[in-house]
Enzyme design. Structure first.
Site, PDB file in Angstrom:
ATOM      1  N   GLY A 292      62.027   3.962  -4.548  1.00 45.29           N
ATOM      2  CA  GLY A 292      62.990   4.892  -3.957  1.00 45.29           C
ATOM      3  C   GLY A 292      63.407   4.400  -2.589  1.00 45.29           C
ATOM      4  O   GLY A 292      63.142   3.254  -2.223  1.00 45.29           O
ATOM      5  N   GLY A 293      64.012   5.305  -1.845  1.00 46.10           N
ATOM      6  CA  GLY A 293      64.551   4.927  -0.551  1.00 46.10           C
ATOM      7  C   GLY A 293      63.495   4.541   0.464  1.00 46.10           C
ATOM      8  O   GLY A 293      63.760   3.768   1.370  1.00 46.10           O
ATOM      9  N   PHE A 294      62.296   5.119   0.361  1.00 49.69           N
ATOM     10  CA  PHE A 294      61.324   4.762   1.386  1.00 49.69           C
ATOM     11  C   PHE A 294      60.014   4.250   0.843  1.00 49.69           C
ATOM     12  O   PHE A 294      58.990   4.279   1.506  1.00 49.69           O
ATOM     13  CB  PHE A 294      61.111   5.889   2.394  1.00 49.69           C
ATOM     14  CG  PHE A 294      60.542   7.169   1.872  1.00 49.69           C
ATOM     15  CD1 PHE A 294      59.184   7.401   1.924  1.00 49.69           C
ATOM     16  CD2 PHE A 294      61.372   8.163   1.384  1.00 49.69           C
ATOM     17  CE1 PHE A 294      58.648   8.599   1.493  1.00 49.69           C
ATOM     18  CE2 PHE A 294      60.848   9.364   0.956  1.00 49.69           C
ATOM     19  CZ  PHE A 294      59.490   9.590   1.008  1.00 49.69           C
ATOM     20  N   GLY A 295      60.029   3.749  -0.364  1.00 49.68           N
ATOM     21  CA  GLY A 295      58.795   3.140  -0.843  1.00 49.68           C
ATOM     22  C   GLY A 295      58.768   3.027  -2.352  1.00 49.68           C
ATOM     23  O   GLY A 295      59.762   3.279  -3.024  1.00 49.68           O
TER      24      GLY A 295
ATOM     25  N   LYS B 124      52.922   7.491  -3.996  1.00 49.69           N
ATOM     26  CA  LYS B 124      54.096   6.921  -3.308  1.00 49.69           C
ATOM     27  C   LYS B 124      53.611   6.139  -2.102  1.00 49.69           C
ATOM     28  O   LYS B 124      52.915   6.681  -1.241  1.00 49.69           O
ATOM     29  CB  LYS B 124      55.038   8.043  -2.870  1.00 49.69           C
ATOM     30  CG  LYS B 124      56.360   7.530  -2.318  1.00 49.69           C
ATOM     31  CD  LYS B 124      57.291   8.658  -1.935  1.00 49.69           C
ATOM     32  CE  LYS B 124      58.152   9.125  -3.087  1.00 49.69           C
ATOM     33  NZ  LYS B 124      59.185  10.096  -2.684  1.00 49.69           N
TER      34      LYS B 124
ATOM     35  N   VAL C  97      56.677   3.898  -6.027  1.00 47.09           N
ATOM     36  CA  VAL C  97      55.795   4.899  -6.624  1.00 47.09           C
ATOM     37  C   VAL C  97      55.001   4.255  -7.752  1.00 47.09           C
ATOM     38  O   VAL C  97      55.572   3.614  -8.645  1.00 47.09           O
ATOM     39  CB  VAL C  97      56.612   6.101  -7.155  1.00 47.09           C
ATOM     40  CG1 VAL C  97      55.692   7.160  -7.738  1.00 47.09           C
ATOM     41  CG2 VAL C  97      57.468   6.707  -6.046  1.00 47.09           C
TER      42      VAL C  97
ATOM     43  N   ASP D  65      69.293  17.321  -0.978  1.00 43.78           N
ATOM     44  CA  ASP D  65      69.536  16.095  -1.739  1.00 43.78           C
ATOM     45  C   ASP D  65      69.320  16.359  -3.228  1.00 43.78           C
ATOM     46  O   ASP D  65      68.666  15.589  -3.917  1.00 43.78           O
ATOM     47  CB  ASP D  65      68.596  14.993  -1.237  1.00 43.78           C
ATOM     48  CG  ASP D  65      69.089  13.607  -1.631  1.00 43.78           C
ATOM     49  OD1 ASP D  65      70.287  13.478  -1.981  1.00 43.78           O
ATOM     50  OD2 ASP D  65      68.286  12.656  -1.617  1.00 43.78           O
TER      51      ASP D  65
ATOM     52  N   LEU E 181      56.029   2.762 -11.060  1.00 41.14           N
ATOM     53  CA  LEU E 181      56.858   3.714 -11.804  1.00 41.14           C
ATOM     54  C   LEU E 181      58.316   3.619 -11.383  1.00 41.14           C
ATOM     55  O   LEU E 181      59.217   3.888 -12.153  1.00 41.14           O
ATOM     56  CB  LEU E 181      56.373   5.145 -11.563  1.00 41.14           C
ATOM     57  CG  LEU E 181      54.997   5.495 -12.108  1.00 41.14           C
ATOM     58  CD1 LEU E 181      54.514   6.824 -11.538  1.00 41.14           C
ATOM     59  CD2 LEU E 181      55.031   5.565 -13.624  1.00 41.14           C
ATOM     60  N   GLY E 182      58.536   3.268 -10.148  1.00 44.57           N
ATOM     61  CA  GLY E 182      59.910   3.158  -9.663  1.00 44.57           C
ATOM     62  C   GLY E 182      59.927   2.968  -8.163  1.00 44.57           C
ATOM     63  O   GLY E 182      58.902   3.114  -7.496  1.00 44.57           O
TER      64      GLY E 182
HETATM   65  N1  LIG Z   1      55.272  12.330  -9.587  1.00 42.38           N
HETATM   66  C1  LIG Z   1      55.838  11.337 -10.280  1.00 42.38           C
HETATM   67  N2  LIG Z   1      55.437  11.089 -11.540  1.00 42.38           N
HETATM   68  C2  LIG Z   1      56.011  10.089 -12.259  1.00 42.38           C
HETATM   69  N3  LIG Z   1      56.989   9.287 -11.798  1.00 42.38           N
HETATM   70  C3  LIG Z   1      57.426   9.481 -10.551  1.00 42.38           C
HETATM   71  C4  LIG Z   1      56.874  10.502  -9.714  1.00 42.38           C
HETATM   72  N4  LIG Z   1      57.515  10.455  -8.521  1.00 42.38           N
HETATM   73  C5  LIG Z   1      58.411   9.475  -8.604  1.00 42.38           C
HETATM   74  N5  LIG Z   1      58.367   8.862  -9.807  1.00 42.38           N
HETATM   75  C6  LIG Z   1      59.184   7.733 -10.257  1.00 42.38           C
HETATM   76  O1  LIG Z   1      59.380   6.850  -9.174  1.00 42.38           O
HETATM   77  C7  LIG Z   1      60.779   6.652  -8.945  1.00 42.38           C
HETATM   78  C8  LIG Z   1      61.022   6.539  -7.439  1.00 42.38           C
HETATM   79  O2  LIG Z   1      60.800   7.804  -6.853  1.00 42.38           O
HETATM   80  P1  LIG Z   1      61.250   8.151  -5.371  1.00 42.38           P
HETATM   81  O3  LIG Z   1      61.050   9.599  -5.166  1.00 42.38           O
HETATM   82  O4  LIG Z   1      60.558   7.243  -4.426  1.00 42.38           O
HETATM   83  O5  LIG Z   1      62.741   7.698  -5.308  1.00 42.38           O
HETATM   84  P2  LIG Z   1      64.100   8.313  -5.863  1.00 42.38           P
HETATM   85  O6  LIG Z   1      64.080   9.793  -5.740  1.00 42.38           O
HETATM   86  O7  LIG Z   1      64.356   7.762  -7.234  1.00 42.38           O
HETATM   87  O8  LIG Z   1      65.134   7.675  -4.856  1.00 42.38           O
HETATM   88  P3  LIG Z   1      65.477   8.114  -3.374  1.00 42.38           P
HETATM   89  O9  LIG Z   1      64.185   8.389  -2.670  1.00 42.38           O
HETATM   90  O10 LIG Z   1      66.150   6.927  -2.859  1.00 42.38           O
HETATM   91  O11 LIG Z   1      66.329   9.321  -3.494  1.00 42.38           O
HETATM   92  C9  LIG Z   1      61.466   7.858  -9.580  1.00 42.38           C
HETATM   93  O12 LIG Z   1      62.743   7.537 -10.012  1.00 42.38           O
HETATM   94  C10 LIG Z   1      60.554   8.205 -10.737  1.00 42.38           C
HETATM   95  O13 LIG Z   1      60.922   7.473 -11.883  1.00 42.38           O
END
Ligand SMILES: Nc1ncnc2c1ncn2[C@@H]1O[C@H](COP(=O)(O)OP(=O)(O)OP(=O)(O)O)[C@@H](O)[C@H]1O
Length: 438
Positions: free
Chosen positions: A122-125, A150, A127, A282, A119-120
């Protein structure tokens, strides 16, 4: 942990035409979920186990009665079988209600973390979308519950990355980056040095609000060095994906924007008014997730921090956050107030009005920092229309927009004491009667 299994009896009496079919529930202790199919009326199999272990008998009762009602309706041609939906997991997420997943379960649910389930990042892994199989034997209907998993990178650098974002712009001193170490998910919350994933789980396990993403469980298998967190699945992904999209099919209407800002004000107000306040630290558009109805949910508690609990107005510690959203009292002075979140919220309000990112180095000089550039327009009702998101094509409530602009201006005041509380912001937005449709 004892596991409840519900047995059904009394099926010989004819079902009434309307209302739920009476069922009789008998809690039965069973050692595991490989239930021998000899006892009549078993309703469950496979991955339904977490429902059995996690829900209360009441939840079970409503699930069973609902299933019966739907099954009978389906037989009468009223409901197609595929319409069947299981009730949501209970709303109260507490440590004891969290499901502990095995790595194998999450691997199966995500098809071995297949790239098309990503799905995407982020900073630590990363998802992943996951599908947990749940089957009701009695009805024969199965459904897959969508989850988001995640998966922590083996070498998580989130703290480091966040620091660098700030540092790159010369705003903070050389950071003292906390060393990654693992305290266990629920012991870490009061430790000065802890990993972001621990912080995330330990805070999320303590909160419960309709506008905060629900934590369903986690997997912590030390032998595989795997740390994974399981959340409710948020169909529309993160807000920034829609708000800054060039594509018109992702356009957020005015009503949807109002729904989102109101929901987020409520979530932050909830955190700030807890017995000991939680500072999210944040708040930004990428940490706001949207469900299928565009209901917003705050996510990513990796940087959250307890607010002052001893009567003082701020806490100190390492400066963390995202450039463009961090208030000056924290960025420069290292003092983190509950109202530091209000500043970030104000920046998000500006983004929602203008459709522009908080910081964009591609914009002409003088316009790169949204707060600096937009403030004069937001403070003057007659100028506001010049900076409203052109993709709205003028379809917004002018009075509502000016009231929100005025709120944004107050939220981003340099002095935290002049900012409104999130409770006040939420009440004002509620007062605008904003939530008619999305
Ligand atoms: N519960 C969820 N349902 C659907 N998509 C999700 C969910 N959680 C995260 N995602 C998707 O995964 C991506 C990465 O999420 P993550 O929380 O790891 O990082 P981030 O918030 O985008 O970045 P950072 O952690 O660096 O601030 C998100 O941008 C979102 O599109």
């Amino acid at each position: 942990m004892g596991i409840l299994c519900c047995c059904i009896s009394g099926q010989s009496s004819p079902a009434p035409e309307t209302g739920p079919v009476p069922v009789f529930l008998a809690p039965v202790s069973i050692p595991d979920l490989d239930i021998a199919p000899t006892s009549p009326g078993h309703l469950i199999e496979g991955d339904i186990s977490f429902l059995v272990s996690d829900v209360t008998v009441n939840n079970w009762f409503s699930m069973v009665t609902m299933t019966f009602t739907r099954r009978r309706s389906a037989a009468l041609g009223k409901t197609a079988p595929e319409d069947i939906e299981l009730p949501d997991l209970p709303d109260e997420t507490s440590e004891s209600k969290l499901r502990v997943f095995t790595f194998e379960q999450l691997k199966t649910a995500t098809f071995s973390f297949r790239s098309d389930m990503l799905l995407g990042k982020g900073g630590f892994g990363s998802v992943y979308k996951g599908l947990l199989k749940e089957k009701l034997i009695f009805t024969g209907y199965a459904r897959k519950r969508r989850i988001a998993v995640k998966k922590l990178d083996s070498d998580s650098k989130q703290g480091l990355r966040q620091w660098q974002v700030l540092e790159k712009h010369g705003d903070v001193a050389e950071p003292d980056v906390p060393k990654r170490c693992f305290h266990g998910f629920f012991n870490a919350i009061d430790c000065e040095v802890r990993s972001d994933i621990e912080t995330e789980v330990s805070f999320l396990a303590r909160v419960s609000h309709p506008n905060i993403v629900k934590l369903l469980g986690y997997c912590q298998e030390n032998e595989n060095k795997e740390l994974l967190i399981v959340y409710q699945f948020m169909e529309k992904g993160s807000l920034n994906y829609h708000l800054f999209a060039k594509r018109t099919d992702r356009l957020l209407s005015w009503a949807t924007r109002l729904k989102i800002i109101t929901g987020m004000a409520r979530a932050l107000s909830y955190l700030h008014t807890m017995e000991r306040p939680i500072i999210f630290r944040d708040f930004k558009t990428s940490n706001i997730l949207l469900d299928e109805n565009y209901t917003p949910k705050l996510s990513d508690f990796g940087l959250a921090k307890w607010g002052p609990g001893d009567g003082s107005s701020y806490v100190t510690g390492n400066v963390m956050g995202t450039y463009g959203y961090v208030g000056p009292e924290y960025k420069k002075g290292g003092k983190l107030y509950v109202k530091s979140d209000v500043y970030s919220y104000g920046v998000v309000l500006m983004e929602m009005l203008t459709g522009l990112r908080a910081i964009d180095k591609k914009r002409p000089p003088g316009q790169q920092d949204l707060r600096e550039w937009a403030l004069p327009f937001l403070s003057d009702r007659t100028k506001l229309r010049h900076i409203m998101d052109p993709r709205l094509q003028g379809k917004y409530g002018t009075k509502q927009a000016s009231e929100i602009a005025a709120l944004a201006v107050r939220c981003v005041k340099a002095n935290p004491t002049f900012r409104p509380s999130m409770k006040e912001v939420a009440e004002r937005l509620d007062g605008l009667k904003l939530q008619k449709k999305h």
